[in-house]
Design a protein around this motif. Structure first.
Motif, short mmCIF file in Angstrom:
data_model
loop_
_atom_site.label_atom_id
_atom_site.label_comp_id
_atom_site.label_asym_id
_atom_site.label_seq_id
_atom_site.Cartn_x
_atom_site.Cartn_y
_atom_site.Cartn_z
N GLN A 132 42.91 9.57 4.00
CA GLN A 132 42.12 10.40 2.75
C GLN A 132 43.03 11.09 2.00
OE1 GLN A 132 38.43 12.01 4.59
NE2 GLN A 132 39.12 11.32 6.47
N PRO A 133 43.71 10.34 1.25
CA PRO A 133 44.73 11.13 0.35
C PRO A 133 44.26 12.37 -0.59
CG PRO A 133 44.29 9.09 -0.44
CD PRO A 133 43.67 9.05 0.94
N THR A 134 42.90 12.13 -0.88
CA THR A 134 42.41 13.09 -1.63
C THR A 134 42.14 14.38 -0.77
OG1 THR A 134 40.08 12.43 -1.20
CG2 THR A 134 41.05 11.61 -3.34
N LEU A 135 42.33 14.47 0.47
CA LEU A 135 42.09 15.64 1.12
C LEU A 135 43.41 16.28 1.52
CD1 LEU A 135 39.11 14.75 3.73
CD2 LEU A 135 39.23 16.12 1.23
N MET A 136 44.48 15.56 1.00
CA MET A 136 45.89 16.29 1.39
C MET A 136 45.88 17.95 1.04
SD MET A 136 47.97 14.21 2.79
CE MET A 136 49.48 15.10 2.66
N PRO A 137 46.37 18.77 1.64
CA PRO A 137 46.37 20.08 1.61
C PRO A 137 47.17 20.62 0.44
CG PRO A 137 47.42 19.78 3.64
CD PRO A 137 46.93 18.48 3.00
N GLN A 138 47.17 21.74 -0.41
CA GLN A 138 48.01 22.14 -1.31
C GLN A 138 49.02 22.78 -0.96
OE1 GLN A 138 44.12 23.07 -3.38
NE2 GLN A 138 45.35 22.64 -5.33
N VAL A 139 48.71 23.37 0.30
CA VAL A 139 49.76 24.42 1.00
C VAL A 139 49.25 24.07 2.53
CG1 VAL A 139 48.32 26.54 0.66
CG2 VAL A 139 50.80 26.42 0.99
N VAL A 140 50.37 24.19 3.07
CA VAL A 140 50.25 23.83 4.71
C VAL A 140 50.75 25.24 5.29
CG1 VAL A 140 50.94 22.67 6.69
CG2 VAL A 140 50.52 21.62 4.47
N PHE A 141 50.06 25.89 6.17
CA PHE A 141 50.50 26.86 7.25
C PHE A 141 50.99 26.25 8.22
CE2 PHE A 141 47.61 28.93 4.20
CZ PHE A 141 48.38 29.91 3.68
N VAL A 142 52.25 26.65 8.89
CA VAL A 142 52.72 26.35 9.92
C VAL A 142 53.16 27.20 10.98
CG1 VAL A 142 54.98 25.07 10.82
CG2 VAL A 142 54.03 24.60 8.28
N ASP A 143 52.79 26.76 12.30
CA ASP A 143 52.89 27.91 13.37
C ASP A 143 54.34 27.87 13.61
OD1 ASP A 143 53.05 29.55 15.44
OD2 ASP A 143 52.00 27.73 16.86
N GLY A 144 55.35 28.55 13.02
CA GLY A 144 56.70 28.53 12.93
C GLY A 144 57.22 29.37 12.11
N ASN A 145 58.64 29.55 11.97
CA ASN A 145 59.14 30.31 10.88
C ASN A 145 59.64 29.34 9.83
OD1 ASN A 145 59.67 33.15 11.69
ND2 ASN A 145 60.27 32.53 13.42
N GLY A 146 59.99 29.91 8.76
CA GLY A 146 60.18 29.36 7.51
C GLY A 146 61.80 29.80 7.22
N LEU A 147 61.67 30.44 6.16
CA LEU A 147 63.16 31.18 5.80
C LEU A 147 63.60 32.07 6.49
CD1 LEU A 147 62.91 31.22 1.89
CD2 LEU A 147 64.30 29.74 3.16
N PHE A 148 62.58 32.83 7.36
CA PHE A 148 62.86 33.86 8.26
C PHE A 148 63.35 33.39 9.43
CE2 PHE A 148 62.27 37.51 11.01
CZ PHE A 148 62.86 38.39 10.27
N HIS A 149 64.80 32.78 9.19
CA HIS A 149 65.02 31.77 10.76
C HIS A 149 66.41 32.02 10.72
CE1 HIS A 149 66.97 28.09 12.08
NE2 HIS A 149 65.69 27.98 12.71
N TYR A 150 67.25 32.09 11.89
CA TYR A 150 68.58 32.27 12.16
C TYR A 150 69.44 31.54 10.89
CZ TYR A 150 66.97 33.18 16.63
OH TYR A 150 66.30 33.42 17.78
N ARG A 151 69.17 30.26 10.47
CA ARG A 151 70.04 29.63 9.36
C ARG A 151 69.08 29.54 8.27
NH1 ARG A 151 71.21 28.23 14.18
NH2 ARG A 151 69.64 26.81 14.74
N GLU A 152 68.04 30.61 8.08
CA GLU A 152 67.18 30.29 7.03
C GLU A 152 66.53 29.06 6.55
OE1 GLU A 152 69.53 31.77 3.70
OE2 GLU A 152 68.83 34.01 4.20
N PHE A 153 66.21 28.39 7.72
CA PHE A 153 65.59 26.95 7.58
C PHE A 153 64.87 26.66 9.00
CE2 PHE A 153 65.31 22.25 7.63
CZ PHE A 153 65.04 22.15 6.24
#
Length: 177
Positions: A114-135
């Protein structure tokens, strides 16, 4: 209790560090999507959330989940839950190598069905840039999926001069553990 067979070798950790550094170079911190740059932007229409959930005491079997909601009314548009068997151990700072493959598969199933339902943004249970190696996991998933991802971690990492102390606890309402 099911557990990973052995901790990762030093060689594997070095490989993961190298891969994180290479992928880190691909992180885009600016608006990239047409809907983000358009003067007629009328707001988000679809937001997604991803997570891996575990059975207490089982470090190998998990449920990979993706939910897409309409925005702003937050009606469920799509749900995907699949039991998975993890192949990488948990190593602090390398959660993405354990979880990303299964979260990518969930996004790929949605894109295929269902490609028309792809999210425009995804919230992830985990860190992003706020990480030991910024990744962290959110960056990893964002680079590999090509989707804007936001890290929404449950636990505060002690990085970049931020510490789990009483001052932080009083400001965030989080418990210090």
């Amino acid at each position: 209790m099911t557990q990973m067979s052995s901790p990762p070798t030093e060689e594997l950790v070095k490989q993961w560090e190298s891969e994180q550094e290479c992928l880190r170079q691909q992180v885009v911190e600016d608006d990239t999507e047409d809907w983000q740059r358009s003067p007629s932007f009328s707001g988000l229409e679809r937001v997604g959330g991803v997570d891996l959930s575990f059975i207490k005491g089982d470090e190998v079997n998990a449920c990979a989940q993706l939910v897409v909601l309409s925005y702003p009314d937050l009606k469920v548009l799509y749900e995907d839950s699949q039991m998975v068997t993890l192949t990488a151990p948990y190593v602090s700072g390398f959660l993405a190598f354990r979880e990303t493959p299964f979260l990518l598969e969930a996004l790929q199933r949605l894109k295929t069905s269902q490609p028309t339902l792809m999210p425009q943004v995804v919230f992830v249970d985990g860190n992003g840039l706020f990480h030991y190696r910024e990744f962290g996991l959110a960056c990893h998933l964002g680079v590999l999926s090509g989707l804007p991802c936001v890290g929404v971690a449950k636990n505060l990492l002690q990085v970049q001069g931020v510490f789990k102390d009483e001052e932080h606890q009083s400001q965030s309402g989080a418990s210090v553990t």
